[in-house]
Scaffold this motif. Structure first.
Motif, PDB file in Angstrom:
ATOM      1  N   PHE A 130      47.286  36.031  38.817  1.00  0.00           N
ATOM      2  CA  PHE A 130      46.191  35.166  39.335  1.00  0.00           C
ATOM      3  C   PHE A 130      46.384  34.805  41.028  1.00  0.00           C
ATOM      4  CE2 PHE A 130      44.353  30.775  39.947  1.00  0.00           C
ATOM      5  CZ  PHE A 130      43.129  31.030  39.285  1.00  0.00           C
ATOM      6  N   ILE A 131      47.656  34.219  41.214  1.00  0.00           N
ATOM      7  CA  ILE A 131      47.991  34.091  42.386  1.00  0.00           C
ATOM      8  C   ILE A 131      47.484  34.996  43.551  1.00  0.00           C
ATOM      9  CG2 ILE A 131      49.876  33.168  44.043  1.00  0.00           C
ATOM     10  CD1 ILE A 131      50.842  31.818  41.825  1.00  0.00           C
ATOM     11  N   ILE A 132      48.043  36.276  43.250  1.00  0.00           N
ATOM     12  CA  ILE A 132      47.653  37.347  44.077  1.00  0.00           C
ATOM     13  C   ILE A 132      46.077  37.629  44.463  1.00  0.00           C
ATOM     14  CG2 ILE A 132      47.710  39.991  44.198  1.00  0.00           C
ATOM     15  CD1 ILE A 132      50.494  39.899  42.708  1.00  0.00           C
ATOM     16  N   ILE A 133      45.491  37.531  43.198  1.00  0.00           N
ATOM     17  CA  ILE A 133      44.096  37.749  43.299  1.00  0.00           C
ATOM     18  C   ILE A 133      43.569  36.601  44.221  1.00  0.00           C
ATOM     19  CG2 ILE A 133      41.895  37.579  42.025  1.00  0.00           C
ATOM     20  CD1 ILE A 133      43.207  38.815  39.478  1.00  0.00           C
ATOM     21  N   THR A 134      43.728  35.282  44.106  1.00  0.00           N
ATOM     22  CA  THR A 134      43.346  34.394  44.926  1.00  0.00           C
ATOM     23  C   THR A 134      43.642  34.577  46.197  1.00  0.00           C
ATOM     24  OG1 THR A 134      43.860  32.901  43.006  1.00  0.00           O
ATOM     25  CG2 THR A 134      43.504  31.655  45.214  1.00  0.00           C
ATOM     26  N   VAL A 135      44.718  34.892  46.571  1.00  0.00           N
ATOM     27  CA  VAL A 135      45.429  35.143  48.149  1.00  0.00           C
ATOM     28  C   VAL A 135      44.539  36.094  48.614  1.00  0.00           C
ATOM     29  CG1 VAL A 135      47.244  35.661  49.697  1.00  0.00           C
ATOM     30  CG2 VAL A 135      47.517  34.193  47.681  1.00  0.00           C
ATOM     31  N   ILE A 136      44.268  37.365  47.981  1.00  0.00           N
ATOM     32  CA  ILE A 136      43.549  38.420  48.423  1.00  0.00           C
ATOM     33  C   ILE A 136      41.972  37.860  48.597  1.00  0.00           C
ATOM     34  CG2 ILE A 136      42.813  40.800  47.989  1.00  0.00           C
ATOM     35  CD1 ILE A 136      45.487  41.404  46.496  1.00  0.00           C
ATOM     36  N   LEU A 137      41.298  37.500  47.799  1.00  0.00           N
ATOM     37  CA  LEU A 137      40.303  37.328  47.755  1.00  0.00           C
ATOM     38  C   LEU A 137      39.871  35.949  49.294  1.00  0.00           C
ATOM     39  CD1 LEU A 137      38.698  37.135  44.305  1.00  0.00           C
ATOM     40  CD2 LEU A 137      38.191  38.593  46.066  1.00  0.00           C
ATOM     41  N   THR A 138      40.813  35.091  49.026  1.00  0.00           N
ATOM     42  CA  THR A 138      40.679  33.997  50.191  1.00  0.00           C
ATOM     43  C   THR A 138      40.803  34.544  51.574  1.00  0.00           C
ATOM     44  OG1 THR A 138      41.528  32.572  48.717  1.00  0.00           O
ATOM     45  CG2 THR A 138      41.629  31.969  51.001  1.00  0.00           C
ATOM     46  N   SER A 139      41.708  35.517  51.662  1.00  0.00           N
ATOM     47  CA  SER A 139      42.023  36.479  52.898  1.00  0.00           C
ATOM     48  C   SER A 139      40.878  37.102  53.332  1.00  0.00           C
ATOM     49  CB  SER A 139      43.418  37.016  52.714  1.00  0.00           C
ATOM     50  OG  SER A 139      44.422  36.328  52.529  1.00  0.00           O
ATOM     51  N   ILE A 140      40.310  37.907  52.368  1.00  0.00           N
ATOM     52  CA  ILE A 140      39.174  38.820  52.763  1.00  0.00           C
ATOM     53  C   ILE A 140      38.049  37.661  52.922  1.00  0.00           C
ATOM     54  CG2 ILE A 140      37.312  40.205  51.635  1.00  0.00           C
ATOM     55  CD1 ILE A 140      39.477  41.334  49.661  1.00  0.00           C
ATOM     56  N   ILE A 141      37.563  36.683  52.572  1.00  0.00           N
ATOM     57  CA  ILE A 141      36.582  35.862  52.819  1.00  0.00           C
ATOM     58  C   ILE A 141      36.611  35.219  54.172  1.00  0.00           C
ATOM     59  CG2 ILE A 141      35.633  33.916  52.401  1.00  0.00           C
ATOM     60  CD1 ILE A 141      35.940  34.513  49.410  1.00  0.00           C
ATOM     61  N   ALA A 142      37.924  34.944  54.508  1.00  0.00           N
ATOM     62  CA  ALA A 142      38.323  34.363  55.763  1.00  0.00           C
ATOM     63  C   ALA A 142      38.124  35.305  56.942  1.00  0.00           C
ATOM     64  CB  ALA A 142      39.784  33.970  55.832  1.00  0.00           C
ATOM     65  N   ALA A 143      38.555  36.707  56.527  1.00  0.00           N
ATOM     66  CA  ALA A 143      38.386  37.827  57.536  1.00  0.00           C
ATOM     67  C   ALA A 143      37.018  38.088  57.944  1.00  0.00           C
ATOM     68  CB  ALA A 143      39.169  38.990  56.974  1.00  0.00           C
ATOM     69  N   LEU A 144      36.234  37.886  56.889  1.00  0.00           N
ATOM     70  CA  LEU A 144      34.915  38.512  56.994  1.00  0.00           C
ATOM     71  C   LEU A 144      34.260  37.256  57.802  1.00  0.00           C
ATOM     72  CD1 LEU A 144      33.861  39.818  53.492  1.00  0.00           C
ATOM     73  CD2 LEU A 144      33.948  41.281  55.446  1.00  0.00           C
ATOM     74  N   THR A 145      34.396  36.176  57.659  1.00  0.00           N
ATOM     75  CA  THR A 145      33.831  35.158  58.111  1.00  0.00           C
ATOM     76  C   THR A 145      34.380  34.849  59.781  1.00  0.00           C
ATOM     77  OG1 THR A 145      33.794  33.793  56.102  1.00  0.00           O
ATOM     78  CG2 THR A 145      33.626  32.336  58.189  1.00  0.00           C
ATOM     79  N   VAL A 146      35.544  35.017  59.955  1.00  0.00           N
ATOM     80  CA  VAL A 146      36.178  34.608  61.367  1.00  0.00           C
ATOM     81  C   VAL A 146      35.856  36.031  62.123  1.00  0.00           C
ATOM     82  CG1 VAL A 146      38.141  34.548  62.838  1.00  0.00           C
ATOM     83  CG2 VAL A 146      37.772  33.264  60.612  1.00  0.00           C
ATOM     84  N   GLY A 147      35.973  37.181  61.498  1.00  0.00           N
ATOM     85  CA  GLY A 147      35.722  38.414  62.259  1.00  0.00           C
ATOM     86  C   GLY A 147      33.941  38.574  62.686  1.00  0.00           C
ATOM     87  N   GLY A 148      33.306  38.268  61.601  1.00  0.00           N
ATOM     88  CA  GLY A 148      32.050  38.358  61.731  1.00  0.00           C
ATOM     89  C   GLY A 148      31.496  37.207  62.942  1.00  0.00           C
TER      90      GLY A 148
END
Length: 211
Positions: free
Chosen positions: A135-153
């Motif tokens: 559960f922690i791994i899923i949370t970290v991965i999804l949060t990182s993807i969302i942050a990367a998409l937001t900041v990169g975009g």
């Protein structure tokens, strides 16, 4: 400096009230997503609000870097939306605050809430419990993807906003123009001109000539 601060107080108050109202609405939306919706719908909402935040940030920066004189030149040539674009550029601090702070921040809040729903729904599908390693791994991965998409975009669109500010604001002005034609937006609603009624009276000399 004090004069500028005094002039900004009314707008800041309106922005605060608007943000408060929108935050309540989006908090209710995020609660509904957490209470029960499909994984695909939650992922779509996350991507949608990431896109809304990026677009809002782009328009806000373009408004801050645009030149009002360009739109006045377009308006003299009867370019559609040029008057609205000039208004945006003239009131750049207001529009920049609205699109960057209100739209961008609230979109970030909603995407974060929806991402929480995605995490719980994904954990439910793979039969893992809150607090587990998976559960922690899923949370970290999804949060990182969302942050990367937001900041990169936003990083990509910042460059576009700086060098294409005129095109972005004229497109926004056209959207407002056509929106004004459809729903009569209050901000750009022009007061109706009263018809002038002229009463023509004959001059004393004309009366004498007719007699």
């Amino acid at each position: 400096m004090l004069k500028l601060l005094h002039e900004s107080i009314p707008w800041s108050s309106k922005i605060s009230l608007l943000t408060f109202g929108l935050a309540i609405i989006f908090s209710l939306v995020s609660t509904l997503f957490r209470s029960g919706s499909s994984l695909l719908v939650s992922m779509f909402v996350v991507l949608l609000f990431i896109l809304i935040g990026i677009i809002g940030d782009t328009i806000g920066l373009a408004a801050a870097t645009s030149k009002e004189v360009h739109f006045h030149a377009m308006a003299s040539k009867k370019v559609t939306g040029a008057k609205e674009a000039a208004y945006i550029s003239k009131n750049a601090p207001v529009f920049c605050s609205f699109f960057n702070d209100v739209v961008g921040d609230i979109a970030g809040i909603v995407s974060g809430a929806a991402s929480t729903a995605v995490v719980f729904q994904a954990a439910k599908i793979i039969n893992t419990t809150e607090g587990s390693v998976l559960f922690i791994i899923i949370t970290v991965i999804l949060t990182s993807i969302i942050a990367a998409l937001t900041v990169g975009g936003k990083a990509i669109c910042k460059t576009i906003a700086i060098y294409q500010s005129t095109n972005i604001i004229i497109f926004t002005g056209k959207c407002i123009y056509f929106g004004n034609r459809l729903v009569q937006l209050f901000m750009f609603k022009q007061p109706r001109k009263k018809k002038a009624y002229h009463r023509f009276k004959k001059a004393p000399g004309d009366i004498a000539n007719n007699a």
